[in-house]
Scaffold this motif. Structure first.
Motif, PDB file in Angstrom:
ATOM      1  N   SER A   1       0.862  -1.169   0.000  1.00  0.00           N
ATOM      2  CA  SER A   1       0.000   0.000   0.000  1.00  0.00           C
ATOM      3  C   SER A   1       0.902   1.223   0.000  1.00  0.00           C
ATOM      4  O   SER A   1       2.043   1.174   0.458  1.00  0.00           O
TER       5      SER A   1
ATOM      6  N   GLY B   1       0.742   3.767   1.791  1.00  0.00           N
ATOM      7  CA  GLY B   1       1.059   4.195   3.149  1.00  0.00           C
ATOM      8  C   GLY B   1       2.275   3.479   3.718  1.00  0.00           C
ATOM      9  O   GLY B   1       3.068   4.055   4.457  1.00  0.00           O
ATOM     10  N   GLN B   2       2.400   2.211   3.336  1.00  0.00           N
ATOM     11  CA  GLN B   2       3.497   1.367   3.825  1.00  0.00           C
ATOM     12  C   GLN B   2       4.872   1.859   3.374  1.00  0.00           C
ATOM     13  O   GLN B   2       5.869   1.639   4.047  1.00  0.00           O
TER      14      GLN B   2
ATOM     15  N   LYS C   1       6.427   4.643   3.146  1.00  0.00           N
ATOM     16  CA  LYS C   1       7.201   5.572   3.971  1.00  0.00           C
ATOM     17  C   LYS C   1       8.020   4.802   5.007  1.00  0.00           C
ATOM     18  O   LYS C   1       9.148   5.167   5.312  1.00  0.00           O
ATOM     19  N   LYS C   2       7.420   3.723   5.518  1.00  0.00           N
ATOM     20  CA  LYS C   2       8.113   2.908   6.517  1.00  0.00           C
ATOM     21  C   LYS C   2       9.293   2.164   5.906  1.00  0.00           C
ATOM     22  O   LYS C   2      10.169   1.673   6.602  1.00  0.00           O
TER      23      LYS C   2
ATOM     24  N   LEU D   1       2.212  12.089  -0.625  1.00  0.00           N
ATOM     25  CA  LEU D   1       3.189  11.436   0.259  1.00  0.00           C
ATOM     26  C   LEU D   1       4.624  11.908   0.014  1.00  0.00           C
ATOM     27  O   LEU D   1       5.562  11.398   0.620  1.00  0.00           O
TER      28      LEU D   1
END
Ligand code: C2E
Ligand code: MG
Ligand code: MG
Ligand code: MG
Length: 278
Positions: A188, A190-191, A193-194, A230
């Motif tokens: 995803s 969002g993932q 960035k980690k 992002l």
């Protein structure tokens, strides 16, 4: 069925499956010696800043030319190199060769560009991979900001915690990280960035469908919009038509790569292109 064979080649009487296995066996056996026999070489495909219409990077693509088997496409031999772990020494050679090449282009006064190298999961899983990259940067004296590592989405499946540690170390070295073939795997946005990711490469299957398939066209514009939110850079790969390029430009896609601009080129030809564009 019987296959036409010549000279020293083994004869196969096999079903298609057996034949496939035999072919893989032959490929693997030859791949073991490919590095030493100088059968591997690199091509460079320009990556363009879409707004400025300038080359800002090059993707490094591995090629294998065997005296008996001919030119073998990467989709055929990279999986074999991965299964046999041969990708580890070969990958190291690729990194070193590409970094030397890029440094050499900078040393002769060409505009500095980023070199994007494909990294297989097998390489990333080597605990000392960040140290290897650091050694290569020191040896070649390439500024880390001009090296980018392309990794595929499949990383998000396996031993994610260990991989995150490795990606963090790489990111701390100052090299850039990108996700290749984005949209075909499971990660995803969002993932990312980690995972210390700086850049996404939208898979060419989506780019190819721009203006042809409504869903895939929407997927492309959504990926670009989300990436902008992002703060991730976006590259569209596989751009072949002016229409696709126009759509990407309208949707503020930063970078593009594809046959519309150039096919992958041998080092000399790429250098000529960089000189002409200076
Ligand atoms: P990839 O990393 O997604 O590389 C992009 C592929 O798309 C390349 O295929 C490139 O030649 C092709 N391509 C570029 N522009 C266009 C276009 O406009 N239209 C179309 N139809 N294709 C385009 P290639 O060189 O055959 O490589 C295939 C895959 O093999 C790569 O996909 C990558 O996953 C792998 N590969 C290639 N070189 C290396 C390497 O040095 N190391 C590793 N681990 N994998 C590599
Ligand atoms: Mg790639
Ligand atoms: Mg790709
Ligand atoms: Mg691919």
């Amino acid at each position: 069925k019987a296959k036409e064979t010549s000279g020293s080649k083994i004869e196969f009487y096999s079903s298609d499956l057996n034949e496939k296995i035999s072919n893989q066996f032959v490929l693997e056996n030859n791949l073991w010696f490919a590095l030493d026999k100088n059968e591997l070489f690199l091509q460079y495909q320009p990556i363009i800043d879409i707004e400025k219409n300038e080359i800002i990077a090059a993707e490094v693509l591995l090629r294998w030319d065997n005296d008996k088997l001919g030119l073998i496409p990467p989709d055929k031999f990279i999986p074999i190199a991965e299964e046999s772990n041969l990708i580890v020494p070969i990958g190291q050679w690729i990194l070193k060769t590409a970094c030397y090449q890029n440094k050499m282009w900078q040393d002769i006064g060409l505009k500095p560009i980023t070199i994007a190298v494909n990294i297989s999961v097998k390489q990333l899983e080597q605990e000392d991979f960040p140290e290897l990259v650091e050694e290569i940067l020191n040896e070649t004296r390439l500024d880390p900001q001009y090296l980018e590592l392309e990794i595929t989405e499949s990383i998000s499946a396996k031993n994610i915690e260990d991989i995150i540690k490795i990606l963090k170390k790489l990111s701390n070295l100052g090299v850039k990280l990108s996700i290749d073939d984005f949209g075909t795997g499971y990660s995803s946005l969002g993932q990312l960035k980690k995972l210390f990711i700086d850049k996404l490469k939208i898979d060419k299957s989506f780019v190819n469908d721009i203006n042809e398939d409504l869903d895939n066209t929407a997927i492309v514009s959504t990926i670009i919009a989300m990436a902008n939110i992002l703060n991730l850079k976006v590259v569209a790969e596989g751009i072949e038509t002016q229409n696709q390029l126009s759509f990407l430009k309208e949707n503020s896609c930063h970078m593009g790569q594809g046959y519309l601009f150039s096919r992958p080129l041998d080092g000399d030809a790429f250098e000529e292109l960089l000189k002409r564009k200076k």
